[in-house]
Design a protein around this motif. Sequence first.
Motif, PDB file in Angstrom:
ATOM      1  N   PRO A  77       0.837  -1.216   0.000  1.00 29.19           N
ATOM      2  CA  PRO A  77       0.000   0.000   0.000  1.00 29.19           C
ATOM      3  C   PRO A  77       0.864   1.255   0.000  1.00 29.19           C
ATOM      4  CG  PRO A  77      -0.782  -1.582   1.628  1.00 29.19           C
ATOM      5  CD  PRO A  77       0.525  -2.091   1.140  1.00 29.19           C
ATOM      6  N   GLY A  78       0.395   2.273  -0.714  1.00 30.42           N
ATOM      7  CA  GLY A  78       1.097   3.544  -0.754  1.00 30.42           C
ATOM      8  C   GLY A  78       2.041   3.717  -1.908  1.00 30.42           C
ATOM      9  N   TYR A  79       2.236   2.687  -2.723  1.00 28.68           N
ATOM     10  CA  TYR A  79       3.121   2.819  -3.875  1.00 28.68           C
ATOM     11  C   TYR A  79       2.501   3.764  -4.909  1.00 28.68           C
ATOM     12  CZ  TYR A  79       6.896  -0.576  -3.171  1.00 28.68           C
ATOM     13  OH  TYR A  79       8.031  -1.220  -2.746  1.00 28.68           O
ATOM     14  N   SER A  80       3.349   4.619  -5.496  1.00 26.77           N
ATOM     15  CA  SER A  80       2.900   5.478  -6.580  1.00 26.77           C
ATOM     16  C   SER A  80       2.938   4.706  -7.895  1.00 26.77           C
ATOM     17  CB  SER A  80       3.783   6.721  -6.680  1.00 26.77           C
ATOM     18  OG  SER A  80       5.119   6.348  -7.016  1.00 26.77           O
ATOM     19  N   VAL A  81       2.399   5.310  -8.953  1.00 22.44           N
ATOM     20  CA  VAL A  81       2.409   4.652 -10.254  1.00 22.44           C
ATOM     21  C   VAL A  81       3.841   4.434 -10.738  1.00 22.44           C
ATOM     22  CG1 VAL A  81       1.653   4.838 -12.648  1.00 22.44           C
ATOM     23  CG2 VAL A  81       0.156   5.622 -10.822  1.00 22.44           C
ATOM     24  N   ASP A  82       4.717   5.415 -10.477  1.00 24.29           N
ATOM     25  CA  ASP A  82       6.113   5.271 -10.904  1.00 24.29           C
ATOM     26  C   ASP A  82       6.796   4.122 -10.170  1.00 24.29           C
ATOM     27  OD1 ASP A  82       5.795   7.417 -12.596  1.00 24.29           O
ATOM     28  OD2 ASP A  82       6.510   8.887 -11.125  1.00 24.29           O
ATOM     29  N   GLN A  83       6.507   3.969  -8.875  1.00 28.95           N
ATOM     30  CA  GLN A  83       7.104   2.866  -8.123  1.00 28.95           C
ATOM     31  C   GLN A  83       6.582   1.518  -8.607  1.00 28.95           C
ATOM     32  OE1 GLN A  83       5.980   4.542  -4.227  1.00 28.95           O
ATOM     33  NE2 GLN A  83       8.158   4.510  -3.677  1.00 28.95           N
ATOM     34  N   VAL A  84       5.282   1.458  -8.948  1.00 28.52           N
ATOM     35  CA  VAL A  84       4.733   0.213  -9.479  1.00 28.52           C
ATOM     36  C   VAL A  84       5.361  -0.106 -10.829  1.00 28.52           C
ATOM     37  CG1 VAL A  84       2.627  -0.950 -10.243  1.00 28.52           C
ATOM     38  CG2 VAL A  84       2.574   0.507  -8.224  1.00 28.52           C
ATOM     39  N   ALA A  85       5.578   0.905 -11.665  1.00 28.60           N
ATOM     40  CA  ALA A  85       6.187   0.682 -12.979  1.00 28.60           C
ATOM     41  C   ALA A  85       7.623   0.174 -12.852  1.00 28.60           C
ATOM     42  CB  ALA A  85       6.144   1.971 -13.791  1.00 28.60           C
ATOM     43  N   GLU A  86       8.330   0.596 -11.803  1.00 26.74           N
ATOM     44  CA  GLU A  86       9.714   0.144 -11.613  1.00 26.74           C
ATOM     45  C   GLU A  86       9.790  -1.334 -11.240  1.00 26.74           C
ATOM     46  OE1 GLU A  86      11.354   2.696  -8.701  1.00 26.74           O
ATOM     47  OE2 GLU A  86      11.484   4.454 -10.033  1.00 26.74           O
ATOM     48  N   ILE A 116      11.238 -16.763 -24.814  1.00 30.20           N
ATOM     49  CA  ILE A 116      10.034 -15.934 -24.724  1.00 30.20           C
ATOM     50  C   ILE A 116       9.856 -15.186 -26.037  1.00 30.20           C
ATOM     51  CG2 ILE A 116       8.985 -13.954 -23.568  1.00 30.20           C
ATOM     52  CD1 ILE A 116      10.337 -14.802 -21.013  1.00 30.20           C
ATOM     53  N   SER A 117       8.650 -15.280 -26.581  1.00 28.46           N
ATOM     54  CA  SER A 117       8.345 -14.568 -27.822  1.00 28.46           C
ATOM     55  C   SER A 117       7.649 -13.243 -27.576  1.00 28.46           C
ATOM     56  CB  SER A 117       7.457 -15.434 -28.727  1.00 28.46           C
ATOM     57  OG  SER A 117       6.212 -15.704 -28.094  1.00 28.46           O
ATOM     58  N   GLY A 118       7.031 -13.050 -26.410  1.00 21.42           N
ATOM     59  CA  GLY A 118       6.345 -11.810 -26.105  1.00 21.42           C
ATOM     60  C   GLY A 118       6.198 -11.608 -24.613  1.00 21.42           C
ATOM     61  N   PHE A 119       6.366 -10.353 -24.167  1.00 18.72           N
ATOM     62  CA  PHE A 119       6.234 -10.022 -22.750  1.00 18.72           C
ATOM     63  C   PHE A 119       5.778  -8.565 -22.625  1.00 18.72           C
ATOM     64  CE2 PHE A 119       8.353  -8.073 -18.981  1.00 18.72           C
ATOM     65  CZ  PHE A 119       7.584  -8.684 -18.010  1.00 18.72           C
ATOM     66  N   PHE A 120       4.767  -8.327 -21.785  1.00 20.57           N
ATOM     67  CA  PHE A 120       4.336  -6.956 -21.532  1.00 20.57           C
ATOM     68  C   PHE A 120       4.074  -6.774 -20.043  1.00 20.57           C
ATOM     69  CE2 PHE A 120       0.312  -9.167 -22.302  1.00 20.57           C
ATOM     70  CZ  PHE A 120      -0.479  -8.728 -21.249  1.00 20.57           C
ATOM     71  N   PHE A 121       4.194  -5.524 -19.600  1.00 23.41           N
ATOM     72  CA  PHE A 121       4.016  -5.169 -18.195  1.00 23.41           C
ATOM     73  C   PHE A 121       3.250  -3.866 -18.147  1.00 23.41           C
ATOM     74  CE2 PHE A 121       4.987  -3.436 -14.080  1.00 23.41           C
ATOM     75  CZ  PHE A 121       5.155  -4.520 -13.249  1.00 23.41           C
ATOM     76  N   VAL A 122       2.117  -3.852 -17.433  1.00 23.78           N
ATOM     77  CA  VAL A 122       1.259  -2.680 -17.336  1.00 23.78           C
ATOM     78  C   VAL A 122       1.138  -2.294 -15.869  1.00 23.78           C
ATOM     79  CG1 VAL A 122      -1.014  -1.711 -17.797  1.00 23.78           C
ATOM     80  CG2 VAL A 122      -0.015  -3.342 -19.401  1.00 23.78           C
ATOM     81  N   ALA A 123       1.495  -1.034 -15.539  1.00 23.48           N
ATOM     82  CA  ALA A 123       1.420  -0.518 -14.172  1.00 23.48           C
ATOM     83  C   ALA A 123       0.181   0.335 -14.005  1.00 23.48           C
ATOM     84  CB  ALA A 123       2.669   0.286 -13.843  1.00 23.48           C
ATOM     85  N   LEU A 124      -0.549   0.104 -12.919  1.00 24.57           N
ATOM     86  CA  LEU A 124      -1.716   0.898 -12.570  1.00 24.57           C
ATOM     87  C   LEU A 124      -1.441   1.643 -11.269  1.00 24.57           C
ATOM     88  CD1 LEU A 124      -4.440  -1.796 -13.355  1.00 24.57           C
ATOM     89  CD2 LEU A 124      -3.579   0.007 -14.873  1.00 24.57           C
ATOM     90  N   SER A 125      -2.435   2.352 -10.774  1.00 26.31           N
ATOM     91  CA  SER A 125      -2.225   3.152  -9.572  1.00 26.31           C
ATOM     92  C   SER A 125      -2.044   2.290  -8.327  1.00 26.31           C
ATOM     93  CB  SER A 125      -3.392   4.117  -9.378  1.00 26.31           C
ATOM     94  OG  SER A 125      -4.615   3.388  -9.267  1.00 26.31           O
ATOM     95  N   ASP A 126      -2.693   1.127  -8.285  1.00 26.50           N
ATOM     96  CA  ASP A 126      -2.617   0.285  -7.090  1.00 26.50           C
ATOM     97  C   ASP A 126      -2.262  -1.167  -7.395  1.00 26.50           C
ATOM     98  OD1 ASP A 126      -4.901  -0.279  -8.445  1.00 26.50           O
ATOM     99  OD2 ASP A 126      -6.231  -0.288  -6.694  1.00 26.50           O
ATOM    100  N   SER A 127      -1.938  -1.485  -8.632  1.00 25.80           N
ATOM    101  CA  SER A 127      -1.607  -2.862  -9.002  1.00 25.80           C
ATOM    102  C   SER A 127      -0.903  -2.854 -10.350  1.00 25.80           C
ATOM    103  CB  SER A 127      -2.872  -3.735  -9.060  1.00 25.80           C
ATOM    104  OG  SER A 127      -3.773  -3.222 -10.033  1.00 25.80           O
ATOM    105  N   ALA A 128      -0.542  -4.038 -10.811  1.00 20.73           N
ATOM    106  CA  ALA A 128       0.091  -4.201 -12.118  1.00 20.73           C
ATOM    107  C   ALA A 128      -0.251  -5.577 -12.646  1.00 20.73           C
ATOM    108  CB  ALA A 128       1.604  -4.022 -12.022  1.00 20.73           C
TER     109      ALA A 128
END
Length: 561
Positions: A77-86, A116-128
């Motif tokens: 809890p308390g992570y920002s979007v930038d921290q989740v993206a990291e 691996i042929s494909g990989f994606f990562f999506v960061a949200l405000s409270d999860s990823a």
Amino acid sequence: EAGVPSSTWRRIHPGRALTRLIVHAVTWINRSILARLVVIVVLTAAALGFSYRLMPSAEYLPVGNQNFLFGFILPPPGYSVDQVAEMRQPYEQALSHLWESPPGSPEAEAQPGGGISGFFFVALSDSAFMGVQARDPLRVRELIPEYQKVGSQLPGSFVVLSQFSIFQSSINEGRNIDIEFTGPDLERLIELGSEAFGMLLGIMPDAQILPIPSLDLGNPEVRVVTHRRRAAELGLSNRDLGFIVSALIDGVKASDFRYQGKEVDLKIMLGEGYERRTHLLEQLPIATPSGQLVTLGSVADIFQEAGPVQINHRERERVITLRLNPAERMPIETAMELIEEQVLGPMTEAGKLGGLYRVSLSGTADKLAQTGRALQLNLVLALVITYLLLSALFESFLYPFVIMFSVPLAALGGFLGLKAINLFLTYQPLDVLTMLGFIILIGTVVNNAILIVHQSLNHIRKEGLPSGEAIGKAVEKRIRPIFMSVSTSVCAMLPLVLFPGAGSELYRGLGGVVIGGLVVSTIFTIFLVPALFSLTLDTRTLLLGQGRRLAGSGEGTPSDA
């Protein structure tokens, strides 16, 4: 045997020798009432008993072999979007070699999933969330341990990664058991969820568990508590104060207007940068309805404390959910039993559950229970319809009863076929598609019994043979078409079980159940149906004979006879 020339033995066909052996065994059994009773009781009891012992725990739907892994990350809890993206960086650093190796090279083929042929990562405000595809579609599951290893190193985060099912239409579906704790107090629910979380990790260490929304109150928040008397003296209500605080922190919509056909919101808010100065809220001036300026701290107490990320409700009650994804080789039914017996049971006995605080299992667990009840009803309907159809064809309610006795033997064969697949081929659970094989068996295994009963009745009615001799001749004449039809059916379905390929995990279990049921029921039916049919005919003849004697001696009326 010593007097028979060896050339004579060589001329005896193996199939004829087997037929003679079976006919002699059936004839010998039908000579004695005790022998027939022993065969009927022993075979039926063995079929029912071993079926109960061999019946595995139920699974819902097969996952399939879709080339896609989906992962969900719940950060602290308390992570920002930038921290989740990291949080994607540990995955890129540890697993970059899996997509940088040249496709098709020996180095890539030796890697999990062929790379691996494909990989994606999506960061949200409270999860990823993230998704993975393997170069070899049949080896995508090899990538799960690699990503779980990296996810276990993320501090304070919950990571769930599983293969996306071909029957799955949303990220909330799949092989999930939702354990929902409901009650009035959120802190008490978090305590119950945390205790259950620890117990689940102890009994199912390979399972993946995701708390929804969270199991701690670590989200920083500012709480404003109104001084009711002071606010009333100044003419401020709770609603007015809430509007003012929202405007001071992140702005609030006051009205709207139309500009060039578009609706534009008008917001009241402080200047840029003030939303970060929550420690100065007490000193910010506010205007009362009378026009007087006072500080916010003079009409309310302001606290900075930790709170929940979000509060979920079910039927107007607060709820904390533990979403459990069992290990690949643990059926859903087994996981449900462990949860009920080793987690929820002890908590209920200790008085922690009950009254205002309740728990329920939903998700796939609820769907499995509903599907199980539906299949049980379908199984009963299949038995009733088959029996009534045979009764109409034979114009009797007695002969179809003899034929239906071959169904329990088919159930034993189905479980033996499923056990053989697990022992010699691969893991195959008793999922919903596999259960359909038992319903199919009801309409197939009775064919062998129908041949024996129908041929025996022909010998009795047309040739006037005694029941024992008629049944023996029926077995001798029908044993060859029985073996031919079963052999062709088994050989035609063997490729479904033996040969791997796309979609083989969907129909492998169904094929194994049908093959095992046909083989075992055919072997047992040759001995059980003649014994039961002979005993039934003798019993009916005895009862009819006694009725005629009673009618002839005047001790009963013709209608009674």
